[in-house]
Every structure is written in C-alpha cells, then in structure tokens.
Design an enzyme around this catalytic site. Sequence first.
Site, mmCIF file in Angstrom:
data_model
loop_
_atom_site.group_PDB
_atom_site.id
_atom_site.type_symbol
_atom_site.label_atom_id
_atom_site.label_comp_id
_atom_site.label_asym_id
_atom_site.label_seq_id
_atom_site.Cartn_x
_atom_site.Cartn_y
_atom_site.Cartn_z
ATOM 1 N N HIS A 124 -29.570 -5.211 24.221
ATOM 2 C CA HIS A 124 -29.414 -6.126 25.355
ATOM 3 C C HIS A 124 -30.379 -5.813 26.495
ATOM 4 O O HIS A 124 -30.238 -6.357 27.582
ATOM 5 C CB HIS A 124 -27.969 -6.085 25.875
ATOM 6 N N LYS B 183 -31.807 -11.030 20.170
ATOM 7 C CA LYS B 183 -31.187 -11.394 21.446
ATOM 8 C C LYS B 183 -32.242 -12.020 22.351
ATOM 9 O O LYS B 183 -32.603 -13.160 22.118
ATOM 10 C CB LYS B 183 -30.428 -10.205 21.992
ATOM 11 N N SER C 12 -22.959 -3.965 25.940
ATOM 12 C CA SER C 12 -22.904 -5.422 25.825
ATOM 13 C C SER C 12 -21.636 -6.030 26.396
ATOM 14 O O SER C 12 -21.627 -7.187 26.783
ATOM 15 C CB SER C 12 -23.059 -5.837 24.363
HETATM 16 C C1 LIG Z 1 -26.215 -7.092 18.601
HETATM 17 C C2 LIG Z 1 -26.296 -5.626 18.639
HETATM 18 C C3 LIG Z 1 -26.747 -4.908 17.527
HETATM 19 C C4 LIG Z 1 -27.026 -5.561 16.216
HETATM 20 O O1 LIG Z 1 -28.221 -6.245 16.214
HETATM 21 P P1 LIG Z 1 -28.444 -7.384 15.121
HETATM 22 O O2 LIG Z 1 -29.906 -7.554 15.060
HETATM 23 O O3 LIG Z 1 -27.720 -8.586 15.593
HETATM 24 O O4 LIG Z 1 -27.875 -6.853 13.829
HETATM 25 C C5 LIG Z 1 -26.893 -3.549 17.653
HETATM 26 N N1 LIG Z 1 -26.576 -2.912 18.794
HETATM 27 C C6 LIG Z 1 -26.126 -3.562 19.871
HETATM 28 C C7 LIG Z 1 -25.799 -2.801 21.112
HETATM 29 C C8 LIG Z 1 -25.959 -4.935 19.829
HETATM 30 O O5 LIG Z 1 -25.476 -5.581 20.883
#
Ligand SMILES: *Cc1c(COP(=O)(O)O)cnc(C)c1O
Length: 396
Positions: free
Chosen positions: A222, A252, A194
């Site tokens: 992502h 996301k 990310s």
């Molecule tokens: C945002 C993210 C998470 C967490 O996901 P949420 O549903 O927001 O708790 C896990 N792994 C990665 C790589 C992320 O970017």
Amino acid sequence: MQQSQKTSPNTADSLTDFALSKLASLEEKNQRRYLVDTKREQAMTMSVDGGPPLISFTDNDYLGLSTHPDVVAAAKAAADEYGAGAGASRLVTGNHSLYRKLEEKIATIKGTEDAAVFGSGYLANVGIIPTLVGPGDLIIADELVHTCIHAGMTLSRADVKFFKHNDVAHAAELLSDHRKKFGKCLILVDGVYSMDGDIAPLKALGLLAKDHDAWLMSDDAHALGTIGGGSGSAKETGAEGLVPLQMGTLSKAVGSYGGYLAAAKPVVDLIKTRARSFIYTTGLPPAAVGAALKALELIESDAEMVARPLKLAQKFAYALGLPAPETPIVPLIIGTETEALAASDTLAKAGFKVIAFRPPTVPEGTSRLRFSFSATHRDADVSRLIETCKTLGLRA
Ligand SMILES: *Cc1c(COP(=O)(O)O)cnc(C)c1O
C-alpha cells in the site's frame, strides 16, 4: 446485496456436510463472504451487479491507473506482441524483454540494485521468506502483518515471535532475549498497514536490525505509488539504505497484477534461483507486465498525481474529526460486524461503495469502514461523501 444461497444437491456426503455447516456458522457470525459482479470505470465510478453507478471509496487503485488509457493501451500492446499468456514459468520460456524493463524500473523507483517480479504479492511473500530463513532461524514480525506474510512464515518453519504493533521497544526486547539462540534473523513488517493506514517505523527498526544482524523486510503493497513521492515507505520514513528487502505488489497503486522484491543483486539472484513460488509457477500474462511498466513510468513522472490521494484523505479525515492520516487509507472503526455491514449498506444507498472489513481480516470488535482515496476522485465526490457521512453520524 447478499446473494441467495444456491440450493445444494441432496447429497449426504461428509464433504458437502462439512462445507454447509462451516458456511452456516460463518453466516451466523456475519463472516460469510460473497462475490459481486463489479464493473469499474474511470474516476472511481463503478456499478455492482448491474445496479446504479456508485463512487468507490474502497479500491486499492490509489492512482486510478487500472483504467488509465495509457496503461490499458500498454497492456493491449504487450498482449499483441507477446500473447495472452506466458506459456510457462519465467525460468522455462515465460520470460521476455518487458520483464527486464519492469524489474529495472522497480529497482530504480525503490533505490535498489535489482528486483524480481513474481506472479503476485502473495506469491512473493510465500516465496521470499522460506528462501531466506528456515528451521533454526528466527523471525520477528509485527502482530498486524498481512496474512500472506503469515503464510510465508509458516512455510519457512523458522521460529516466529510477534511484537506489538509498531512497538520498536518490544521488537528490541524480543531481539535481546532471543536473537543469539538462532542462526539468521528476519524482521517482517508492512510498510503501510492496510486496515489502519499507518506507517511502520522503518528507520528505528532498520537501525535495530543492523545492531542485531537481522534483515528487515517491508511489505510495501500500500506504499508504492502513494507515499515517499511514490517510492514507498523507506523513502517516506527516511530509512533509505536501512531496508534491504522491499517487497510489494503491482496490483494496487500500480493498477496491474504481480508482485516484486527489490533488493541487492545477489539477493535477487538467489530468489530467482530458489524461491519456489518464482520457479514453479507460470509467468504473468504479458499484458500485466506491460501495464505495470507503463504505470510505473507515470508514477515516476507525475508527482501531482502521486500526492493527490493523501491530500483527499486528509481533507476527509479533517472534516469528520478523525486523526490525520499518513496514507490514503482512513479507517472508521464501527464495532460489530452487523453495524459495519449496515453502515456500508447505507452508504451504498447514498451512492458510495465503501466495504465493511470484518474479522478475521481485522481484530474482533473492530469491524470498520475502510475509506481509501484515489487520485482520480473528483473534489465534488469527496465533498459529497463528507456531507453524507456527517448526515449519517459516521464520524469520530
Ligand atoms: C494486497 C496485499 C498483498 C498481496 O498482494 P497481491 O499482489 O494482491 O497478491 C500483500 N501484502 C499486503 C500488505 C497487501 O495489502
């Protein structure tokens, strides 16, 4: 942009003292964090603390689906039908028919037999990892995996060894040196990283995992909806069939909330029976489930929408002489926390919201602006962002 520090009561207890001194030392390093009230609209327009509209190039809402009228309508319909909250854990009375549809949809898009939906991506990682490995087992992880994977690894109490970022040869070396001393073995990577926007070499890692009887898991937070035609990193890298554990988030590109694991049916059945963060937590609000299901239907049916964020990222990176991005994430490394915050403030004055990411989210000395592109960005906004960055000297 920073809020004034609220004066705290004149208590001299050790808890308040601890909090104050810890906050002061974080403040000194420019690592204190503040919440701002954000009102998000369509086309990535938003306002912060009631200020003038800004165009956000910082969201993870890669397809703009969190404000898509059909997705919002699906959320409302689900709330009308099933209520505002789930009322209990999914295994008690918090399950309903939309969950089944959502899990089937995820499995179809991911090309797996089945899927399990969790309360969030974070909850998925802290539940899946300790269910699959424990003391006496081995985890081989990329050094840049997401913080919630670290939390899951710690909870598992398995032995953890890190390989250099995206370095398959280093992962191979660790497996050769250590695999035989342990029982089960998990290999953990983010499908897309990310903070850098690069993709894990899943095909090579998947073959390596097979050679060493290890199980490869990708965190596709992502990647779902952004690469591989929307399916994610396994499809993008030609590693279909080589990644038996594909987890991710519905928060996301999917624009809602919740996490998932897509895997073979027996694996999913085990997770639903044993993962503590699946069992001992309340089901998602039905609106989140309804919204995610509708959003995934849009991802499946609108290839042009799915392709657009990466195209915009490529246009931006090319114009500024940055390396060609593989995903809609374009990092611009600035250096110190102070410089990165200043660059972010300057962009805000020009009408753009771009967050500065600082340690501990990124390594010391690599504070950065992280630009992310969305299908709903207008071409004119991207062009104006490019011109602004050029004028400010924000370029390679
Ligand atoms: C945002 C993210 C998470 C967490 O996901 P949420 O549903 O927001 O708790 C896990 N792994 C990665 C790589 C992320 O970017």
